[in-house]
Design an enzyme around this catalytic site. Structure first.
Site, mmCIF file in Angstrom:
data_model
loop_
_atom_site.group_PDB
_atom_site.id
_atom_site.type_symbol
_atom_site.label_atom_id
_atom_site.label_comp_id
_atom_site.label_asym_id
_atom_site.label_seq_id
_atom_site.Cartn_x
_atom_site.Cartn_y
_atom_site.Cartn_z
ATOM 1 N N PHE A 17 -15.486 26.885 95.319
ATOM 2 C CA PHE A 17 -16.587 27.246 94.427
ATOM 3 C C PHE A 17 -17.569 26.070 94.487
ATOM 4 C CE2 PHE A 17 -18.724 27.772 90.380
ATOM 5 C CZ PHE A 17 -18.787 29.144 90.221
ATOM 6 N N ASP A 31 -7.846 23.443 91.048
ATOM 7 C CA ASP A 31 -8.750 24.216 90.197
ATOM 8 C C ASP A 31 -8.132 25.599 90.009
ATOM 9 O OD1 ASP A 31 -10.735 25.942 89.231
ATOM 10 O OD2 ASP A 31 -12.326 24.638 89.986
ATOM 11 N N TYR A 72 -12.988 31.473 80.396
ATOM 12 C CA TYR A 72 -13.757 32.704 80.135
ATOM 13 C C TYR A 72 -13.486 33.797 81.158
ATOM 14 C CZ TYR A 72 -16.847 30.081 83.310
ATOM 15 O OH TYR A 72 -17.328 29.333 84.347
ATOM 16 N N LYS A 73 -12.631 33.526 82.159
ATOM 17 C CA LYS A 73 -12.302 34.556 83.140
ATOM 18 C C LYS A 73 -11.035 35.287 82.652
ATOM 19 C CE LYS A 73 -14.829 32.011 86.628
ATOM 20 N NZ LYS A 73 -14.799 30.990 87.679
ATOM 21 N N ARG A 130 -16.735 42.385 94.856
ATOM 22 C CA ARG A 130 -15.523 41.820 94.231
ATOM 23 C C ARG A 130 -15.042 42.738 93.108
ATOM 24 N NH1 ARG A 130 -15.562 35.824 92.154
ATOM 25 N NH2 ARG A 130 -16.853 36.840 90.570
HETATM 26 C C1 LIG Z 1 -15.787 29.949 87.668
HETATM 27 C C2 LIG Z 1 -15.498 28.688 88.405
HETATM 28 C C3 LIG Z 1 -16.067 27.471 88.018
HETATM 29 C C4 LIG Z 1 -17.075 27.451 86.898
HETATM 30 O O1 LIG Z 1 -17.409 26.189 86.494
HETATM 31 P P1 LIG Z 1 -18.259 26.012 85.165
HETATM 32 O O2 LIG Z 1 -18.393 24.573 85.010
HETATM 33 O O3 LIG Z 1 -17.519 26.707 84.066
HETATM 34 O O4 LIG Z 1 -19.564 26.708 85.367
HETATM 35 C C5 LIG Z 1 -15.689 26.327 88.685
HETATM 36 N N1 LIG Z 1 -14.801 26.364 89.701
HETATM 37 C C6 LIG Z 1 -14.253 27.529 90.110
HETATM 38 C C7 LIG Z 1 -13.264 27.527 91.210
HETATM 39 C C8 LIG Z 1 -14.593 28.721 89.484
HETATM 40 O O5 LIG Z 1 -14.062 29.860 89.892
#
Ligand SMILES: *Cc1c(COP(=O)(O)O)cnc(C)c1O
Length: 396
Positions: free
Chosen positions: A128, A197, A222-223, A371
């Site tokens: 990400f 992560d 939040y996921k 997705r």
């Molecule tokens: C959703 C996601 C994020 C989001 O990071 P935020 O700081 O909450 O915006 C980071 N890393 C991964 C792998 C994600 O899937």
């Protein structure tokens, strides 16, 4: 679309022990919500709790709530609620800040625990984006070189120069599940620290942080954890690293005596060391309330249903969608699959817009990936069948 698959969906739903959980969520029956890997659905009881937090705890008790309503200790308390979901011990998880900020704390913290002469940080190249940006900055700040590699190439690149490795447990785009136990063992064998992560795995599958001896981990809430838009993330620091964890963001909240207001920093002990400044209490308490839906739920049962759902969705797509219109980029092997299905499809953005209009909500990632996130607490097999049917109707 097919009597046989519709019948199979009904039978699977009837046998599903998690099916009653759907009623805990504010979901309208006409909509199939397959975007819980981006923003989890609202648990129905959260608005009433937030009404109380705002009207009474804030409105009436005001400053007293830091103590009397347990606001001050919320980051550790909620960390302890998340801990069992990711296989962590009590006292090792703290909630606060965004995932991006926690990636920074964890990665710099990990590098600071590594030997001085280890001059490389490895990052998963398909990560990400925010993790990659933060890793680049962390490398520059700590005087290390950053190398981005495909997860499969990481084990061969490990060596005496490796300080720390940052990997996504499940790839957000393809839904590929990386082998956390094996990769953690290889990283540690090389004398480096493993930072994971968990954004796309926590709440979807067993993580086993403690069992696998992971050094540091971060993730969002939040996921799959349904904490609400922008709900705070969490940081895990393995128990035996806590005393040496040298956070790059030493705010007053992590001080051993925050109200001593001392000019010299002295870190507190335990998970509290991962805190920075004043917690975002409203979001944090919405998350705490949302976590009630996990009471009595086994993450193994969630994983079993998740695999059954993604298998079944792929089976329906195969049966319904005209050949050649979509191809799955999500690994077929269970051991390599997270809780989403990603389909390569021409004009993915237009297709997803039309699908959403038909009541099937997923999302797309540019240029050509659809997705579909499967959240076992509130998605059922009939939903999967309907989603495949609507997709086929659009592409047929
Ligand atoms: C959703 C996601 C994020 C989001 O990071 P935020 O700081 O909450 O915006 C980071 N890393 C991964 C792998 C994600 O899937």
């Amino acid at each position: 679309m097919s009597e046989a698959l519709a019948g199979k969906a009904a039978a699977l739903d009837a046998a599903d022990e998690l099916a009653p959980h759907r009623a805990l969520f504010a979901l309208d029956d006409g909509v199939v919500y397959l975007d819980g890997n981006s923003l989890g659905a609202l648990p129905r009881h959260v608005p009433a709790r937030m009404q109380d937090v705002i009207a009474r705890e804030w409105g009436e008790l005001r400053i007293r709530s830091w103590e009397e309503s347990g606001w001050w200790t919320a980051p550790e308390r909620i960390g302890d609620r998340i801990a069992p979901l990711i296989g962590a011990d009590r006292g090792t998880v703290v909630v606060g800040d965004s995932t991006s900020v926690n990636v920074f704390k964890a990665l710099v913290g990990a590098v600071r625990l590594a030997d001085e002469d280890r001059d490389e940080i490895l990052v998963d190249a398909s990560t990400f984006p925010t993790d990659g940006y933060v890793a680049d900055s962390a490398a520059r700040m700590t005087g290390r070189r950053l190398r981005a590699l495909a997860p499969a190439d990481i084990p061969a690149a490990l060596g005496p120069r490796t300080a720390a490795v940052l990997v996504n447990h499940v790839d957000y785009r393809s839904g590929r599940l990386n082998d956390l136990p094996a990769m953690t063992a290889a990283i540690q064998e090389a004398g480096a620290l493993a930072v994971w992560d968990l954004c796309h795995s926590a709440g979807a599958l067993p993580v086993g942080l403690g069992t696998h001896g992971v050094d540091f981990a971060v993730g969002c809430t939040y996921k799959y954890l349904n904490g609400g838009p922008g709900s705070p993330a969490y940081l895990y620091v393995r128990g035996d690293h806590q005393a040496r964890f040298d956070t790059p963001l030493p705010g007053w909240n992590s001080h051993e005596d925050p109200f001593g207001m001392r000019s010299a920093y002295a870190p507190g002990d335990g998970a509290v060391r991962g805190r920075v400044g004043t917690p975002d209490i409203l979001s944090m308490l919405a998350l705490e309330s949302a976590l009630d839906v996990w009471d009595g739920v086994s993450i193994e049962a969630v994983r079993a249903k998740s695999l059954a759902l993604t298998d079944f969705f792929l089976e329906c797509v195969e049966a319904y969608v005209p050949a050649g219109r979509v191809s799955s980029v999500t690994p077929a092997a269970h051991a390599e699959r997270g809780s989403q299905v990603s389909l390569r499809c021409e004009k993915a953005d237009e297709v997803m817009r039309a699908l959403t209009e038909r009541g099937v909500v997923g999302d797309h990632r540019r240029p050509d990936v659809l997705r579909f996130g499967f959240t076992p607490l509130y998605v059922g097999f009939a939903d999967a069948e309907r989603a495949a049917g609507e997709l086929a109707a659009l592409l047929g």
